[in-house]
Structures are given as structure tokens and as C-alpha cells.
Motif scaffolding. Structure first.
Motif, PDB file in Angstrom:
ATOM      1  N   GLU A 189      38.000  35.374  29.764  1.00  0.00           N
ATOM      2  CA  GLU A 189      37.632  35.622  31.174  1.00  0.00           C
ATOM      3  C   GLU A 189      36.614  34.599  31.683  1.00  0.00           C
ATOM      4  O   GLU A 189      36.663  34.182  32.848  1.00  0.00           O
ATOM      5  CB  GLU A 189      37.045  37.021  31.318  1.00  0.00           C
ATOM      6  N   ILE A 190      35.683  34.247  30.780  1.00  0.00           N
ATOM      7  CA  ILE A 190      34.648  33.277  31.201  1.00  0.00           C
ATOM      8  C   ILE A 190      35.219  31.864  31.191  1.00  0.00           C
ATOM      9  O   ILE A 190      35.041  31.089  32.118  1.00  0.00           O
ATOM     10  CB  ILE A 190      33.401  33.377  30.281  1.00  0.00           C
ATOM     11  N   ARG A 191      35.962  31.575  30.130  1.00  0.00           N
ATOM     12  CA  ARG A 191      36.504  30.225  29.933  1.00  0.00           C
ATOM     13  C   ARG A 191      37.307  29.753  31.157  1.00  0.00           C
ATOM     14  O   ARG A 191      37.163  28.622  31.607  1.00  0.00           O
ATOM     15  CB  ARG A 191      37.417  30.268  28.699  1.00  0.00           C
ATOM     16  N   CYS A 192      38.132  30.686  31.673  1.00  0.00           N
ATOM     17  CA  CYS A 192      39.005  30.263  32.783  1.00  0.00           C
ATOM     18  C   CYS A 192      38.201  29.931  34.045  1.00  0.00           C
ATOM     19  O   CYS A 192      38.691  29.277  34.958  1.00  0.00           O
ATOM     20  CB  CYS A 192      40.057  31.316  33.063  1.00  0.00           C
ATOM     21  N   LYS A 193      36.956  30.394  34.099  1.00  0.00           N
ATOM     22  CA  LYS A 193      36.140  30.130  35.301  1.00  0.00           C
ATOM     23  C   LYS A 193      35.334  28.829  35.198  1.00  0.00           C
ATOM     24  O   LYS A 193      34.744  28.373  36.170  1.00  0.00           O
ATOM     25  CB  LYS A 193      35.140  31.276  35.543  1.00  0.00           C
TER      26      LYS A 193
END
Ligand SMILES: Nc1ncnc2c1ncn2[C@@H]1O[C@H](COP(=O)(O)OP(=O)(O)OP(=O)(O)O)[C@@H](O)[C@H]1O
Ligand SMILES: [Mg+2]
Length: 568
Positions: A189-193
Motif C-alpha cells: 500500500e505504501i510502496r505504490c504511493k
């Protein structure tokens, strides 16, 4: 320090109080746990000395309550007890007491234990104050941290999130608590942001390795295909052993800034371009102005020349007619004079015959008288001289008319109004005719010495070059106060003709030497000089591909040197 005594035994309470007051403390007395608990709830104190066994609420219960309560400061509890078994003491400490004093108490021991309590309370207060300051600073730091527009995240050695600021939380769309402990680079979830996270990961790992901060401008494309720019800084947080234990990652989206900088740069370029254009236009305008000024001076010169030319042509025409008939009459008069002289000669022969010896007697007296009278009159008027003088006079008159004719020709040569065609010019002739025109201006002021060389012709407009000579000669005459000299020399040097005109006039001051060719520079009184003469001369010589130079010494005179290229 305020100390609360909880003791049901009156004597013990009083003794205790007396000793504590002697130690300088303020003492509050209560008789049991309930009273003490009520008092503490209203006004908490730092040290409580409580008996264990009491009616209503014993010391252990009170101690329990104190420990479970949330007083602002720490309450140090000393238990007074006659119980001295190990298990009893364990109970005392289990209940939350900090110390105990066995009963009956020894005053020295009591003092020492109370002093320990006081020290602990002080230390506790200091610790609290420090903790408060720390919390305050932390809060302030948090406010600053959260108010930054840069997105900030701190990571531990396992690359897990330790903390984030509001900007980062907003960017990812999760709050701080939901992110703490998450793997920054692998949590889906964080990586994609996080754009360019592989690049950032490398930076962070390198900071952990070498302990040096890193900064990098990362570039990528967003989902719409537009370029974006992120400025990433990775800063190490070092522990007391100089090891990096956290890395703070600060990222900032500078796409808009870059766009603005680009816009400003392109605007700047436009401005530069426009100002270059304006400058070029200015230059053009200046040139046009210069041309206009030149044209204006040329027009003034042409006007001057045209009026001189017209005047000269008019004068020449007017003089030409009378000179014509005076000259032809003189010729007729000269013929008549010859005839009359011949007639007189014949009269003389006749008189001589009549007066001869053989004829004398035959002449009447009257006739003889008339002859005598005639001879006397001839003598009287000195007929011989008269006849000779008439010849001289007619000769002089004819010379005069010849000179007038020459002047007329010179005048015509000097200025042909409207005629400015380039032609072959004999400079010596040009100077001669100019001298004739300005003679009146010069003759009372200066003796003119001519030293004309054998020079080749030059190409040019005669009346323009004559104008140059006239301007120089008139200036020379003006510069001479009473009587002076003007030398005019012409010579051929290399492929040039050189004209040197010098005068013995007032000379030109050093500071004016560079100005005399400027339009409208004059030292003459208003109305006397326009200051155009030398400027016109300069322009004409330049147009003829020549040069004009001036040398001067105040009080001695001035020399102008004109160089003109010869033909071919
Ligand atoms: N031969 C000279 N001796 C001394 N000063 C001179 C001489 N020639 C020029 N000058 C100086 O240069 C100035 C400029 O000369 P220029 O012929 O251009 O103008 P001007 O004589 O003052 O007026 P004008 O337009 O009527 O000729 C003069 O006013 C004078 O001060
Ligand atoms: Mg002049």
C-alpha cells in the motif's frame, strides 16, 4: 517540604511532628488512612509518613490508594511499623511504600530516612521538569515537522517506518499509527504511493552504509504521461556510538517549481530577446537620427551653397552685360582713337607744310594767327601726352574689363547652383576661383602667399571642394586680428593631393581642437557664426574619401591639411 503524618497514636504523632518541624518541614497531622486520603485528594503532598496499623483505613490500604491514584507529583511513602518480619516488610513494599521505619523509631534513623525521601522527591521533581521540557520540545518539533510541506519519513535499519509527518501521511493516505513499523519499500500500500522508490531505497541503504547524507533530483512520468520532479534528501541520525540508527527521508514534489522556473527562464529569454530587439531598433533609430542630422547639415550647406551660387550667378549675369558693352565700346573707342591719332598726324603734316619758308609769305595774317593759336592750344593740352595717355587709359580699361570677365568666370566656376556632378577637378584652379570670391573678406586682413605645386586632378564635386576652401579661408581671415598672413600650399604626395592652408591668426585652444568639426560648435558671437563651416568641410572631405586635419597653437596660428586621393 510538606509532610503528611498519618498516626493514630497521639504521643507518637506529636513526637514525630516535633522532630520533623525541627528539621524545617511543614507538618500536617491526620489520625488515620481515611483522613489522610481525604487530605491528599484536596492538597497532595510529596512525603507521607504513615503508621501501618490504624483504625478505619490502615497504612497499607492508604499506600495502595496513593499508588493507584494519579497525583500530579510523586508521593513518597514511608511506613512506620512495629512489625519487623521479612514477610511484613515485603508487604510494605508490595503495597507501594518507598521506605519503612521500625517502631519505636530512632530519631537519627528517622532523620536520615526522611532526608532520603526529600532527595528522592527533589530528584523526582527534577526528572518531571526535564520530562516536561522534553515533551514540550517534542511537541514543538512535531508541530514544525507536521507543518512542513516536504514529505518526511524516518526509517530504522530494517527500513521500517519509525515516524512520518502530516504531509507524508496525507500523500500516502494513511495516518501515522497505521504506518509505524511498516516496511517502507515493500509494504504494497505504501510502496505504490512512493514514486521512484527503488532509487530512494538505494539512497537510504547508502546512507546507512557510509553515514553521509544524500541528495538527488529524481525524475519520472506520472500516469498521464507528464514529467514530474522530486527532490529527495536522505539524512542520517547518528547514535552516541556514531552509528546510523535511522535515516530521515525528505521528499518534495518540485514539478510545479520546475515548471515555474522553466516559465521564468523562457520569459527571461523573451525579455532578453525583446530588449535585444529594442536595442537594435534604438541603434537603428540613432543611425536614422544621425542621418537626419547629417541631412540637415547637408541641407543647410546646400541652401548656403545654393544661395551663394544663385547670388554669384546673378551677380555674374548682371556684371556680364555692362562688361560686354563696355568692353566692345572700348574696342571701338580704341579704333576711333587710332583714326583720330592718324588724323592729328595729318593735321601736323599740314601745319608743317603751311609753315614752310615758301608758303609762309602767301598766308594771310589771320590764318597765321589761327595756326599760332592751334599750336598754343596743342601745347597747352600737351596733345602728345594726351594721345599716349588715351592709349594707356583705353588699355587699362580693357584690362579692367578682362579682369571683370575673369571674375565672372570664377564666380560661375565657384558655384554652379544645382550642379553637383562628380568631375575631374584641378584643385589649384578651384583655390584660385575661391580666392577671387572671398578676396574682399581676406584682402584687408591678410597677405595671401600661394605655393601651388604641379598636382594631378582629383575626382569630386567642384563647388563642394570650393566650399571647403572658402570655409577654411574665411575662418583664417576671421582669426586674424589686424594684419596677418595666409599660406596656401598644394603638392602631390604618393597618390594624394595635399592642400595645406595655414594662417597666423589667434589659434585654437587645445580643449576646442577636437570639437571644431562638431556641428554647431562655434566660439563666435551669436549671429556671427553658425558653427557649421568646419562640420560641412569635414563631411565633404569624407565624402571625397579624403582626410582633414588641424594643428594649432594659441597665439601662433592654425594649419589645416587636406588630403584627397588623385584620380585613377
Ligand atoms: N583658422 C582658425 N583659427 C582659429 N579658430 C578657428 C579657425 N578655424 C576654425 N576655428 C574655430 O572653430 C570654430 C568652428 O568653426 P566653423 O567654421 O565650424 O564655425 P564658425 O566659423 O564659428 O561659424 P560658421 O558656421 O559661420 O563658419 C570657430 O568658431 C573657431 O573658434
Ligand atoms: Mg566658419
Amino acid at each position: 517540604m510538606e509532610i503528611l503524618i498519618v498516626e493514630d497514636d497521639f504521643i507518637s504523632r506529636n513526637l514525630l511532628k516535633k522532630m520533623l518541624v525541627e528539621m524545617g518541614h511543614e507538618v500536617i497531622e491526620t489520625e488515620n488512612g481515611i483522613q489522610a486520603w481525604e487530605y491528599l485528594n484536596n492538597s497532595p503532598v510529596s512525603i507521607v509518613i504513615s503508621d501501618w496499623l490504624m483504625p478505619e483505613m490502615d497504612g497499607l490500604e492508604l499506600c495502595h490508594k496513593i499508588r493507584n491514584a494519579t497525583f500530579k507529583g510523586y508521593v513518597y511513602v514511608i511506613m512506620l511499623t512495629a512489625k519487623d518480619r521479612k514477610a511484613d516488610l515485603v508487604d510494605v513494599f508490595k503495597a507501594g511504600a518507598d521506605d519503612y521505619i521500625p517502631k519505636p523509631f530512632d530519631p537519627e534513623e528517622l532523620r536520615a530516612r526522611v532526608m532520603t525521601g526529600v532527595r528522592v522527591v527533589h530528584l523526582e521533581e527534577q526528572h518531571n521538569a526535564l520530562a516536561n521540557t522534553l515533551i514540550e520540545s517534542r511537541n514543538k518539533l512535531r508541530i514544525v515537522f507536521d507543518s512542513l510541506k516536504e514529505e518526511i519519513v524516518s526509517l530504522d535499519e530494517d527500513l521500517k517506518i519509525v515516524s512520518v509527518n502530516d504531509a507524508f501521511a496525507k500523500h500516502v493516505g494513511k495516518n501515522l499509527d497505521a504506518m509505524v513499523g511498516k516496511a517502507f519499500f515493500s509494504d504494497t500500500e505504501i510502496r505504490c504511493k512512493i514514486a521512484c522508490n527503488e532509487d530512494i531505497k538505494k539512497l537510504v541503504e547508502n546512507v546507512f552504509k557510509d553515514g553521509a547524507g544524500k541528495k538527488k533530483l529524481l525524475m519520472g512520468s506520472d500516469q498521464h504521461g507528464g514529467d514530474f520532479y522530486r527532490q529527495v534528501s536522505c539524512l542520517p541520525i547518528i547514535d552516541e556510538h556514531d552509528n546510523v540508527f535511522q535515516v530521515v527521508v525528505v521528499t518534495q514534489d518540485i514539478t510545479e517549481e520546475r515548471k515555474k522556473t522553466e516559465e521564468i527562464r523562457s520569459l527571461n529569454e523573451q525579455i532578453m530577446e525583446t530588449s535585444a530587439q529594442i536595442e537594435a531598433k534604438n541603434k537603428k533609430l540613432k543611425k536614422t537620427l544621425q542621418r537626419l542630422e547629417d541631412t540637415q547639415t547637408q541641407m543647410l550647406q546646400s541652401e548656403k551653397m545654393a544661395s551663394i551660387g544663385q547670388l554669384a550667378a546673378g551677380v555674374a549675369h548682371e556684371i556680364n552685360n555692362p562688361t560686354g558693352f563696355v568692353s566692345s565700346n572700348l574696342k571701338t573707342l580704341s579704333d576711333y582713337h587710332e583714326d583720330i591719332a592718324e588724323l592729328i598726324e595729318k593735321y601736323h603734316e599740314l601745319i608743317a607744310n603751311l609753315e614752310s619758308e615758301e608758303n609762309r609769305g602767301a598766308l594771310s595774317e589771320l590764318f597765321c594767327g589761327s595756326l599760332e593759336q592751334l599750336k598754343a592750344f596743342e601745347k597747352d593740352i600737351d596733345i602728345e601726352f594726351l594721345m599716349e595717355d588715351i592709349t594707356d587709359l583705353i588699355g587699362d580699361c580693357r584690362e579692367g574689363t578682362d579682369r571683370i570677365k575673369k571674375i565672372v568666370i570664377d564666380l560661375k566656376d565657384f558655384a554652379h547652383p544645382g550642379e553637383d556632378k562628380i568631375q575631374s577637378i584641378d584643385i589649384n584652379n578651384g583655390i584660385e576661383s575661391t580666392l577671387n570670391v572671398v578676396n574682399n573678406e581676406i584682402k584687408y586682413k591678410a597677405t595671401v602667399h600661394k605655393d601651388f605645386g604641379n598636382i594631378p586632378s582629383v575626382q569630386g564635386v567642384p563647388q563642394q571642394l570650393n566650399q571647403v576652401f572658402m570655409n577654411i579661408l574665411v575662418n583664417a581671415a576671421h582669426a586674424i586680428d589686424k594684419k596677418g598672413e595666409i599660406h596656401i600650399k598644394t603638392r602631390s604626395i604618393d597618390r594624394n593631393v595635399e592642400v595645406i592652408i595655414s594662417d597666423t591668426g589667434s589659434g585654437i585652444a587645445k580643449e576646442n581642437l577636437t570639437k571644431i568639426f562638431d556641428p554647431f560648435f562655434t566660439t563666435k558671437d551669436v549671429g556671427k557664426g553658425t558653427g557649421l563651416g568646419m562640420n560641412i568641410a569635414y563631411n565633404i572631405i569624407q565624402k571625397h574619401n579624403g582626410t582633414i586635419q588641424v594643428e594649432s597653437e594659441v597665439g601662433k596660428g592654425t594649419t589645416f591639411t587636406i588630403t584627397l586621393p588623385t584620380e585613377g
